[in-house]
Enzyme design. Structure first.
Site, mmCIF file in Angstrom:
data_model
loop_
_atom_site.group_PDB
_atom_site.id
_atom_site.type_symbol
_atom_site.label_atom_id
_atom_site.label_comp_id
_atom_site.label_asym_id
_atom_site.label_seq_id
_atom_site.Cartn_x
_atom_site.Cartn_y
_atom_site.Cartn_z
ATOM 1 N N SER A 62 0.940 -1.058 0.021
ATOM 2 C CA SER A 62 0.063 0.059 0.177
ATOM 3 C C SER A 62 0.855 1.372 0.021
ATOM 4 O O SER A 62 1.920 1.232 0.804
ATOM 5 C CB SER A 62 -0.864 -0.163 1.221
ATOM 6 O OG SER A 62 -1.574 1.207 1.212
ATOM 7 N N TYR A 108 -2.179 0.144 9.969
ATOM 8 C CA TYR A 108 -2.481 -0.517 8.730
ATOM 9 C C TYR A 108 -1.187 -0.172 8.021
ATOM 10 O O TYR A 108 -0.475 -1.121 7.267
ATOM 11 C CB TYR A 108 -3.573 0.192 8.204
ATOM 12 C CG TYR A 108 -3.688 -0.073 6.616
ATOM 13 C CD1 TYR A 108 -4.194 -1.231 6.197
ATOM 14 C CD2 TYR A 108 -3.301 0.850 5.711
ATOM 15 C CE1 TYR A 108 -4.327 -1.639 4.851
ATOM 16 C CE2 TYR A 108 -3.641 0.675 4.265
ATOM 17 C CZ TYR A 108 -4.124 -0.783 3.929
ATOM 18 O OH TYR A 108 -4.373 -0.892 2.673
HETATM 19 P P1 NAP Z 1 -11.879 -5.023 -0.218
HETATM 20 O O1 NAP Z 1 -12.683 -4.670 -1.099
HETATM 21 O O2 NAP Z 1 -12.467 -4.769 1.360
HETATM 22 O O3 NAP Z 1 -11.910 -6.781 -0.235
HETATM 23 C C1 NAP Z 1 -11.393 -7.441 0.899
HETATM 24 C C2 NAP Z 1 -11.271 -8.690 0.481
HETATM 25 O O4 NAP Z 1 -10.449 -9.471 1.334
HETATM 26 C C3 NAP Z 1 -12.622 -9.397 0.274
HETATM 27 O O5 NAP Z 1 -12.662 -10.583 -0.496
HETATM 28 C C4 NAP Z 1 -12.868 -10.216 1.897
HETATM 29 O O6 NAP Z 1 -13.520 -11.422 1.818
HETATM 30 C C5 NAP Z 1 -11.443 -10.605 2.118
HETATM 31 N N1 NAP Z 1 -11.020 -10.727 3.283
HETATM 32 C C6 NAP Z 1 -11.009 -9.931 4.559
HETATM 33 N N2 NAP Z 1 -10.528 -10.271 5.543
HETATM 34 C C7 NAP Z 1 -10.149 -11.649 5.343
HETATM 35 C C8 NAP Z 1 -9.467 -12.605 6.154
HETATM 36 N N3 NAP Z 1 -9.395 -12.518 7.379
HETATM 37 N N4 NAP Z 1 -9.258 -13.694 5.538
HETATM 38 C C9 NAP Z 1 -9.766 -14.004 3.920
HETATM 39 N N5 NAP Z 1 -10.174 -13.094 3.108
HETATM 40 C C10 NAP Z 1 -10.403 -11.889 3.646
HETATM 41 O O7 NAP Z 1 -10.501 -4.880 -0.059
HETATM 42 P P2 NAP Z 1 -9.768 -4.292 -1.254
HETATM 43 O O8 NAP Z 1 -9.579 -2.757 -1.172
HETATM 44 O O9 NAP Z 1 -9.727 -4.964 -2.414
HETATM 45 O O10 NAP Z 1 -8.070 -4.568 -0.666
HETATM 46 C C11 NAP Z 1 -7.413 -5.633 -1.199
HETATM 47 C C12 NAP Z 1 -6.028 -5.509 -0.643
HETATM 48 O O11 NAP Z 1 -5.616 -4.343 -1.322
HETATM 49 C C13 NAP Z 1 -5.819 -5.327 0.759
HETATM 50 O O12 NAP Z 1 -4.554 -6.130 1.121
HETATM 51 C C14 NAP Z 1 -5.760 -3.801 0.962
HETATM 52 O O13 NAP Z 1 -4.957 -3.642 2.195
HETATM 53 C C15 NAP Z 1 -4.831 -3.558 -0.290
HETATM 54 N N6 NAP Z 1 -5.018 -2.055 -0.723
HETATM 55 C C16 NAP Z 1 -5.934 -1.481 -0.971
HETATM 56 C C17 NAP Z 1 -6.159 -0.144 -1.483
HETATM 57 C C18 NAP Z 1 -7.548 0.593 -1.809
HETATM 58 O O14 NAP Z 1 -7.638 1.815 -1.900
HETATM 59 N N7 NAP Z 1 -8.474 -0.425 -2.108
HETATM 60 C C19 NAP Z 1 -5.030 0.598 -1.399
HETATM 61 C C20 NAP Z 1 -3.859 0.024 -1.056
HETATM 62 C C21 NAP Z 1 -3.994 -1.304 -0.637
HETATM 63 P P3 NAP Z 1 -15.461 -11.201 2.099
HETATM 64 O O15 NAP Z 1 -15.742 -10.666 0.896
HETATM 65 O O16 NAP Z 1 -15.558 -12.570 2.513
HETATM 66 O O17 NAP Z 1 -15.342 -10.045 3.296
#
Ligand code: NAP
Length: 251
Positions: free
Chosen positions: A145, A159
């Protein structure tokens, strides 16, 4: 039977960036293991969408913070064929607070998912992919991130710290297994339009952040997934231990 490209595990593949990566890996011919924590409907939709385009996917429920669940996830993947890709994507962010306002319980849960989950999954992937263990190589892509560079003061330094650990995991493990057929890289997303921001407690957070992004817009999950797919592919065959920002110029 696995399709030709082999098996790809996407942790947190049911929504957001993981979903976009799972769909692209399915299109690229991988048999995709769509891991999810709770949202069975969303995971089933991803599986259905991959199958609708002629691909193969299965949904596997499991909390990456639980070692038993991680072992079961990889055993499910073993039954489908040879593991070639791990996308270490599952992660949580949480309500935006200062560190002195956070409970120990919250800190432990976040570190267990964001750090331990990724480390446990990487360990299991190396056991299967490494030529040292009789494997045929593969690619691991971690989700870092921009927070690891910016520090996220008052917005969630825990985080940011967890993603700093992901950066170091990527560099260290990348070098550790570089001669064993495994490439380990990370993408470093900036502000990407997914549901993770709903947990921040700030309504419209993504839109509010636009002014701080040099490109003046948030990213799409698909734009991150494109970088993930490239890091999984032979087109990045000489790339390991690298972290690629996908952040519209923000970091
Ligand atoms: P998101 O839309 O909230 O989706 C999260 C996903 O992770 C969902 O499929 C959720 O499953 C799953 N999940 C959550 N906790 C879990 C656990 N304990 N075990 C297994 N699966 C789990 O998140 P996102 O924005 O796509 O983020 C994905 C990754 O990118 C993360 O590592 C995040 O830190 C990183 N990231 C995101 C951003 C951003 O701006 N979006 C920026 C930087 C980094 P359920 O559907 O079952 O809840």
């Amino acid at each position: 039977m696995a399709t030709e490209a082999g098996v790809a595990i996407v942790t947190g593949g049911s929504r957001g960036i993981g979903r976009a990566a799972a769909l692209k890996l399915g299109n690229a011919g991988y048999t995709v293991v769509v891991n999810y924590a709770a949202n069975e409907t969303a995971a089933a939709e991803v599986v259905r969408d991959i199958a609708a385009k002629g691909g193969k996917a299965v949904a596997v429920k499991g909390d990456v913070a639980s070692e038993a669940d991680v072992l079961a996830l990889f055993e499910a993947a073993d039954r489908l064929g040879t593991l070639k890709v791990l996308v270490n994507n599952a992660g949580i962010m949480g309500h935006q607070n200062r560190l002195d306002e956070m409970t120990t319980e919250r800190l432990r849960r976040l570190f267990d998912i964001n750090i331990m989950g990724s480390v446990l999954c990487a360990r299991e992937a190396v056991k299967r992919m490494s030529t040292k263990h009789g494997g045929s190589g593969g690619a691991i892509v971690n989700l870092g991130s921009a927070a690891s560079v910016l520090g996220a003061p008052s917005l969630g330094v825990e985080y940011a710290a967890s993603k700093g650990a992901i950066d170091v995991l990527t560099i260290g493990l990348g070098r550790e297994v570089a001669s064993e057929g495994i490439r380990v890289n990370a993408v470093r997303p900036g502000i990407i339009d997914t549901e993770i921001h709903d947990s921040s407690g700030i309504k419209g957070r993504v839109q509010m952040m636009r002014e701080q992004i040099p490109m003046k817009r948030e990213g799409k999950a698909e734009e991150v997934a494109d970088a993930i797919l490239w890091l999984c592919s032979d087109q990045s065959s000489y790339v390991t231990g690298s972290i690629i920002p996908v952040a519209g110029g923000r970091c």
